[in-house]
Design a protein around this motif. Structure first.
Motif, mmCIF file in Angstrom:
data_model
loop_
_atom_site.group_PDB
_atom_site.id
_atom_site.type_symbol
_atom_site.label_atom_id
_atom_site.label_comp_id
_atom_site.label_asym_id
_atom_site.label_seq_id
_atom_site.Cartn_x
_atom_site.Cartn_y
_atom_site.Cartn_z
ATOM 1 N N PHE A 270 0.646 -0.755 -0.040
ATOM 2 C CA PHE A 270 -0.120 -0.146 -0.189
ATOM 3 C C PHE A 270 0.807 1.057 -0.381
ATOM 4 O O PHE A 270 0.966 1.702 0.966
ATOM 5 C CB PHE A 270 -0.718 0.242 1.578
ATOM 6 N N ALA A 272 0.175 4.397 -1.509
ATOM 7 C CA ALA A 272 -0.705 5.346 -1.920
ATOM 8 C C ALA A 272 -0.706 6.366 -0.546
ATOM 9 O O ALA A 272 -0.526 5.853 0.635
ATOM 10 C CB ALA A 272 -2.159 5.258 -2.561
ATOM 11 N N VAL A 274 -3.689 8.082 0.276
ATOM 12 C CA VAL A 274 -4.746 8.433 0.768
ATOM 13 C C VAL A 274 -5.286 8.876 0.773
ATOM 14 O O VAL A 274 -4.657 9.038 2.667
ATOM 15 C CB VAL A 274 -5.638 6.105 1.524
ATOM 16 N N ASP A 276 -7.305 11.545 4.290
ATOM 17 C CA ASP A 276 -7.769 10.512 5.937
ATOM 18 C C ASP A 276 -9.104 10.990 5.532
ATOM 19 O O ASP A 276 -10.080 10.324 5.645
ATOM 20 C CB ASP A 276 -6.961 10.906 6.539
ATOM 21 N N PRO A 303 -12.872 5.437 4.283
ATOM 22 C CA PRO A 303 -12.140 3.744 5.123
ATOM 23 C C PRO A 303 -10.527 4.199 4.810
ATOM 24 O O PRO A 303 -9.414 4.666 3.989
ATOM 25 C CB PRO A 303 -12.399 3.195 3.913
ATOM 26 N N ILE A 305 -7.895 1.606 3.429
ATOM 27 C CA ILE A 305 -8.242 0.196 3.378
ATOM 28 C C ILE A 305 -6.545 -0.385 3.644
ATOM 29 O O ILE A 305 -7.116 -1.646 3.540
ATOM 30 C CB ILE A 305 -7.127 1.089 1.123
ATOM 31 N N LEU A 306 -5.994 -0.033 4.176
ATOM 32 C CA LEU A 306 -4.527 -0.908 4.544
ATOM 33 C C LEU A 306 -5.008 -1.440 5.592
ATOM 34 O O LEU A 306 -5.199 -3.063 5.844
ATOM 35 C CB LEU A 306 -3.433 0.261 4.790
ATOM 36 N N PHE A 322 3.184 1.541 3.809
ATOM 37 C CA PHE A 322 4.037 2.526 4.047
ATOM 38 C C PHE A 322 3.723 3.613 5.056
ATOM 39 O O PHE A 322 1.970 3.839 5.791
ATOM 40 C CB PHE A 322 3.383 3.715 2.701
ATOM 41 N N ALA A 324 4.384 7.885 6.070
ATOM 42 C CA ALA A 324 4.777 8.989 5.523
ATOM 43 C C ALA A 324 5.020 9.706 7.106
ATOM 44 O O ALA A 324 3.914 10.236 7.666
ATOM 45 C CB ALA A 324 3.855 9.634 4.336
ATOM 46 N N LYS A 336 1.847 1.922 13.645
ATOM 47 C CA LYS A 336 1.203 2.240 12.892
ATOM 48 C C LYS A 336 0.835 0.882 12.392
ATOM 49 O O LYS A 336 -0.050 0.339 12.203
ATOM 50 C CB LYS A 336 1.438 2.738 11.823
ATOM 51 N N LYS A 340 -2.893 -0.893 12.924
ATOM 52 C CA LYS A 340 -3.067 -1.093 11.261
ATOM 53 C C LYS A 340 -3.486 -2.666 10.618
ATOM 54 O O LYS A 340 -4.316 -3.377 10.030
ATOM 55 C CB LYS A 340 -2.828 -1.053 9.991
HETATM 56 N N1 CTP Z 1 -3.780 3.393 3.770
HETATM 57 C C1 CTP Z 1 -4.771 3.094 3.361
HETATM 58 N N2 CTP Z 1 -5.863 3.577 3.795
HETATM 59 C C2 CTP Z 1 -6.350 5.153 3.784
HETATM 60 C C3 CTP Z 1 -5.600 5.263 4.757
HETATM 61 C C4 CTP Z 1 -3.572 4.770 5.035
HETATM 62 O O1 CTP Z 1 -4.555 2.468 2.829
HETATM 63 N N3 CTP Z 1 -7.306 5.785 4.364
HETATM 64 C C5 CTP Z 1 -2.405 3.070 3.824
HETATM 65 C C6 CTP Z 1 -1.437 4.059 3.029
HETATM 66 O O2 CTP Z 1 -1.358 3.419 1.676
HETATM 67 C C7 CTP Z 1 0.615 3.541 3.696
HETATM 68 C C8 CTP Z 1 -0.451 3.509 5.150
HETATM 69 O O3 CTP Z 1 -2.145 3.424 4.639
HETATM 70 O O4 CTP Z 1 0.740 2.107 3.628
HETATM 71 C C9 CTP Z 1 -0.448 4.485 5.553
HETATM 72 O O5 CTP Z 1 -0.298 6.026 5.826
HETATM 73 P P1 CTP Z 1 -0.511 7.032 6.337
HETATM 74 O O6 CTP Z 1 -0.815 8.266 5.630
HETATM 75 O O7 CTP Z 1 1.276 7.254 6.932
HETATM 76 O O8 CTP Z 1 -1.487 6.592 8.066
HETATM 77 P P2 CTP Z 1 -2.293 7.489 8.361
HETATM 78 O O9 CTP Z 1 -3.597 6.306 8.019
HETATM 79 O O10 CTP Z 1 -2.595 8.603 7.990
HETATM 80 O O11 CTP Z 1 -2.153 7.482 9.579
HETATM 81 P P3 CTP Z 1 -1.408 9.075 10.363
HETATM 82 O O12 CTP Z 1 -2.448 10.008 10.149
HETATM 83 O O13 CTP Z 1 -1.701 9.040 11.895
HETATM 84 O O14 CTP Z 1 -0.224 9.746 9.920
#
Ligand code: CTP
Length: 397
Positions: A270, A272, A274, A276, A303, A305-306, A322, A324, A336, A340
């Protein structure tokens, strides 16, 4: 990669048969030797002459053709190929294959063969969703037959949904993956990549700075190691690689749906970025300026996705996320991974000073059950190759 590969292409009778002509052209461009077989139904949609001209080969049509039998018996025809491709495969042909019927040339070849078979279904959405077709599909899969598609979209019959035959280049990608040699040979790897766009109104959206470079590099690396890659991408600025199955989406919700329909997979990555949040009740019309006030946007959570895939019932054997981050990268990413429910997290610092987001290099820390492993800063291609090799090793173990 397909030079001199012998492909027996069975075309059955559906409107998607016209796409088989383009498929033949693409296979020939890549050096494959294509021997076409037409069912009676297929001849209603494409002519034997056009198929034969494009393939540069005789077209086989009849089970009881004495000339054909004298030249090459049907058993020999089915066994001399390196791969049998059925495109399009109608609901009727899939049902016959699942039952082991052999009433015409196509079904006889399919029953008589010990060559691997790849099937590209194409039919009306209700036929595809029908319990009988889904039963037949499960039977074919458990018989070891590879399936590509169908895709979701507008159909020739005016309906919308899954049932469209995969595009010729997607079928070519699956064929190339079949012949590819490498540590991910025979594995299906699902990758998300790029940003998502969350609409505010028909002309405005919320986005982020992800270019899709790391996800694209990963798809290329996994493809080159022999994997069949499904690449679910948001609107990225880097073009997707050739030879992978590309599913283009815009929003997080569409990305989740595309991911769920691409599963089962052996590994899912994953990459992407995405969004939030999405704008709740995005306006159907362009929002206009009003005197004396600014618009107020309210948000809904997208949602995850991960997390959904990591905690879902059809979970791939290896799930990689991933992270970020802009501060305390390892601590945040370690938390994380647990939150997750994925196996690994590839953590990186995306603070503007690092130049990573949108840049060509990456500085990652791989977080696994064993702890944090810092990789030296390197190009995104090199990160992708190293990660793909680790994934291949983990799937082997
Ligand atoms: N991801 C996902 N679906 C989402 C948000 C994130 O699949 N709605 C996945 C991203 O592709 C990545 C991982 O979750 O592999 C982490 O994304 P990141 O943006 O770093 O984390 P967040 O879930 O947004 O956590 P935070 O807000 O605490 O940074």
């Amino acid at each position: 990669m397909l030079a001199n590969k012998r492909i027996l292409l069975i075309i059955s009778g559906g409107i998607a048969a016209f796409k088989a002509l383009d498929l033949i052209r693409r296979l020939k461009e890549r050096g494959a030797i294509v021997t076409p077989v037409l069912t009676r139904g297929a001849e209603e949609f494409v002519t034997p002459l056009s198929v034969s001209a494009l393939a540069g080969s005789k077209v086989f049509r009849d089970l009881f053709d004495l000339t054909d039998e004298a030249e090459m018996g049907h058993i020999e025809l089915s066994r001399s190929a390196d791969l049998i491709v059925v495109a399009p495969a109608t609901a009727d042909l899939m049902a016959k294959m699942a039952q082991g019927l052999a009433g015409d040339l196509a079904t006889t070849l399919l029953l008589a063969t010990d060559t691997p078979v790849l099937v590209a279904p194409a039919m009306n959405v209700r036929m595809w969703n029908h319990a009988a077709t889904q039963r037949n599909l499960a039977t074919l899969q458990s018989d070891g037959i590879a399936i590509i598609g169908p895709n979701e979209g507008d159909m020739a019959c005016g309906e919308y949904g899954p049932g469209r035959m995969s595009e010729p280049l997607e079928i070519v990608a699956a064929i190339e993956a079949h012949f590819a040699d490498g540590p991910l040979q025979g594995k299906h790897v699902l990758i998300t990549s790029g940003p998502t766009h969350e609409p505010i109104d028909p002309v405005r959206y919320i986005a982020n700075r992800s270019s899709g470079a790391q996800g694209t590099a990963l798809a290329t690396a996994c493809r080159d190691m022999g994997a069949r890659v499904t690449f679910v991408t948001g609107p990225a600025s880097v073009a997707p690689p050739e030879g992978v199955e590309v599913v283009a989406v815009e929003t997080a919700q569409q990305m989740l749906e595309a991911v769920q329909s691409a599963i089962p997979a052996d590994a899912a990555i994953f990459a992407a970025a995405v969004a939030d949040w999405r704008v709740e009740g995005a306006s159907e019309q362009k929002m206009k300026k009003t005197k004396g006030g600014f618009p107020t946007l309210s948000f809904a959570e997208n949602p995850d996705i991960l997390a959904t895939v990591s905690q879902g019932s059809d979970r791939p054997a290896l799930v990689v996320g991933f992270a970020a981050e802009t501060e305390t990268v390892v601590e945040h990413a370690t938390a994380k991974r647990l939150r997750k429910g994925c196996d690994w997290i590839v953590a990186n610092d995306v603070s503007p000073a690092t130049g990573i987001m949108g840049g060509s290099e990456n500085d990652v820390t791989l977080i696994t059950e064993e702890g944090a492993e810092n990789w030296p800063r390197m190009g995104k291609d090199a990160v992708a190759e190293k990660l793909a090799a680790r994934i291949a090793a983990a799937l082997e173990a």
